[in-house]
Design a protein around this motif. Structure first.
Motif, PDB file in Angstrom:
ATOM      1  N   UNK A 130       0.775  -1.117  -0.084  1.00  0.00           N
ATOM      2  CA  UNK A 130      -0.010   0.168   0.112  1.00  0.00           C
ATOM      3  C   UNK A 130       0.969   1.176   0.009  1.00  0.00           C
ATOM      4  N   UNK A 131       1.964   1.080   0.550  1.00  0.00           N
ATOM      5  CA  UNK A 131       2.807   2.580   0.590  1.00  0.00           C
ATOM      6  C   UNK A 131       3.452   2.609  -0.444  1.00  0.00           C
ATOM      7  N   UNK A 132       3.986   1.570  -1.283  1.00  0.00           N
ATOM      8  CA  UNK A 132       4.568   1.710  -2.453  1.00  0.00           C
ATOM      9  C   UNK A 132       3.568   2.086  -3.471  1.00  0.00           C
ATOM     10  N   UNK A 133       2.514   1.448  -3.596  1.00  0.00           N
ATOM     11  CA  UNK A 133       1.422   1.957  -4.505  1.00  0.00           C
ATOM     12  C   UNK A 133       0.976   3.548  -4.096  1.00  0.00           C
ATOM     13  N   UNK A 134       0.718   4.024  -2.993  1.00  0.00           N
ATOM     14  CA  UNK A 134       0.630   5.401  -2.923  1.00  0.00           C
ATOM     15  C   UNK A 134       1.941   6.277  -3.429  1.00  0.00           C
ATOM     16  N   UNK A 135       3.159   5.839  -3.223  1.00  0.00           N
ATOM     17  CA  UNK A 135       4.205   6.748  -3.904  1.00  0.00           C
ATOM     18  C   UNK A 135       4.235   6.401  -5.287  1.00  0.00           C
ATOM     19  N   UNK A 136       4.102   5.367  -5.904  1.00  0.00           N
ATOM     20  CA  UNK A 136       3.745   5.072  -7.200  1.00  0.00           C
ATOM     21  C   UNK A 136       2.782   6.182  -7.898  1.00  0.00           C
ATOM     22  N   UNK A 138       5.105  12.493 -13.348  1.00  0.00           N
ATOM     23  CA  UNK A 138       5.225  11.950 -14.779  1.00  0.00           C
ATOM     24  C   UNK A 138       4.301  12.791 -15.823  1.00  0.00           C
ATOM     25  N   UNK A 139       4.964  12.815 -17.037  1.00  0.00           N
ATOM     26  CA  UNK A 139       4.303  13.810 -18.056  1.00  0.00           C
ATOM     27  C   UNK A 139       3.545  12.768 -18.964  1.00  0.00           C
ATOM     28  N   UNK A 140       2.097  12.894 -18.861  1.00  0.00           N
ATOM     29  CA  UNK A 140       1.468  11.623 -19.439  1.00  0.00           C
ATOM     30  C   UNK A 140       1.417  11.305 -20.890  1.00  0.00           C
ATOM     31  N   UNK A 141       1.815  12.313 -21.625  1.00  0.00           N
ATOM     32  CA  UNK A 141       2.234  12.253 -23.223  1.00  0.00           C
ATOM     33  C   UNK A 141       3.513  11.849 -23.460  1.00  0.00           C
ATOM     34  N   UNK A 142       4.245  11.993 -22.471  1.00  0.00           N
ATOM     35  CA  UNK A 142       5.804  11.661 -22.662  1.00  0.00           C
ATOM     36  C   UNK A 142       6.633  10.648 -21.954  1.00  0.00           C
ATOM     37  N   UNK A 143       5.988  10.291 -20.570  1.00  0.00           N
ATOM     38  CA  UNK A 143       6.585   9.104 -19.850  1.00  0.00           C
ATOM     39  C   UNK A 143       5.536   8.048 -19.837  1.00  0.00           C
ATOM     40  N   UNK A 144       6.299   6.722 -19.662  1.00  0.00           N
ATOM     41  CA  UNK A 144       5.575   5.477 -19.430  1.00  0.00           C
ATOM     42  C   UNK A 144       5.214   5.733 -18.077  1.00  0.00           C
ATOM     43  N   UNK A 145       4.044   4.859 -17.615  1.00  0.00           N
ATOM     44  CA  UNK A 145       3.858   4.637 -16.047  1.00  0.00           C
ATOM     45  C   UNK A 145       4.951   4.592 -15.250  1.00  0.00           C
ATOM     46  N   UNK A 146       4.980   4.908 -13.918  1.00  0.00           N
ATOM     47  CA  UNK A 146       5.843   4.771 -12.979  1.00  0.00           C
ATOM     48  C   UNK A 146       5.968   3.263 -12.525  1.00  0.00           C
ATOM     49  N   UNK A 147       7.192   2.840 -11.991  1.00  0.00           N
ATOM     50  CA  UNK A 147       7.151   1.457 -11.595  1.00  0.00           C
ATOM     51  C   UNK A 147       7.631   1.467 -10.312  1.00  0.00           C
ATOM     52  N   UNK A 148       7.259   0.672  -9.532  1.00  0.00           N
ATOM     53  CA  UNK A 148       7.558   0.438  -8.123  1.00  0.00           C
ATOM     54  C   UNK A 148       8.147  -0.550  -7.703  1.00  0.00           C
ATOM     55  N   UNK A 149       9.469  -0.575  -6.820  1.00  0.00           N
ATOM     56  CA  UNK A 149      10.088  -1.793  -6.506  1.00  0.00           C
ATOM     57  C   UNK A 149      10.023  -1.801  -5.054  1.00  0.00           C
ATOM     58  N   UNK A 150       9.693  -2.912  -4.304  1.00  0.00           N
ATOM     59  CA  UNK A 150       9.802  -2.993  -3.059  1.00  0.00           C
ATOM     60  C   UNK A 150      11.002  -3.972  -2.594  1.00  0.00           C
TER      61      UNK A 150
END
Length: 166
Positions: free
Chosen positions: A79-85, A93-105
């Motif tokens: 949940x904490x990681x998902x919140x940060x992502x 993140x710039x939606x038209x330029x960047x891919x979705x953020x990835x989270x690693x725990x």
């Protein structure tokens, strides 16, 4: 282990050790990672939160949030990681330029069944020590074996340096 920290240690000590070895760690992760910050501050709802480590993958054009835990995986960690992502996706993140953020725990230990249930309802690309991501996101990130090898290689170097200094 590669940092030769003595138990018990705090997350901040683990983070400090990783940052001190950041160049080697980045090289082990693979090409394309840019270090954005440590204890990266975000303010949400008039409260401050701090992302342990934030990277940007310049080839995949995506942010990578790394959260460190010195304990065994707990579903609340997801949940904490998902919140940060979600915050990074929304604020950086710039939606038209960047891919979705990835989270690693990165955790001290995990039970695969608990991890599977904890991540079952998430649509975010997040991983707990082993990546369960889309094919494109997996290409942007090292696999679990690569991360483990990076830690093991660093441990071997530290042991060699310690022995040489004695």
């Amino acid at each position: 282990d590669f940092l030769t920290l003595e138990e018990p240690f705090r997350e901040r000590e683990l983070e400090t050790g990783l940052v001190q070895h950041l160049e080697k760690f980045l090289l082990e992760l693979g090409q394309g990672f840019a270090f954005m910050g440590r204890q990266y501050r975000v303010e949400v709802g008039e409260q401050e939160y701090f992302i342990d480590l934030l990277f940007f993958h310049v080839e995949q054009l995506r942010y990578v949030v790394i959260e460190l835990k010195t304990t065994k995986f707990d579903p609340r960690d997801a949940g904490q990681l998902g919140f940060y992502v979600a915050v990074v996706d929304d604020r950086l993140r710039i939606p038209d330029k960047h891919q979705p953020t990835v989270g690693i725990l990165l955790v001290a230990g995990k039970n695969d069944t608990v991890v599977r249930y904890a991540l079952a309802s998430t649509t975010q690309p997040v991983a707990v020590s082993r990546y369960e991501l889309t094919e494109d996101a997996q290409k942007a990130l090292p696999d679990e074996a690569t991360i483990a090898r990076a830690f093991a290689d660093e441990l071997a170097r530290d042991v060699d340096e310690d022995l040489a200094g004695e």
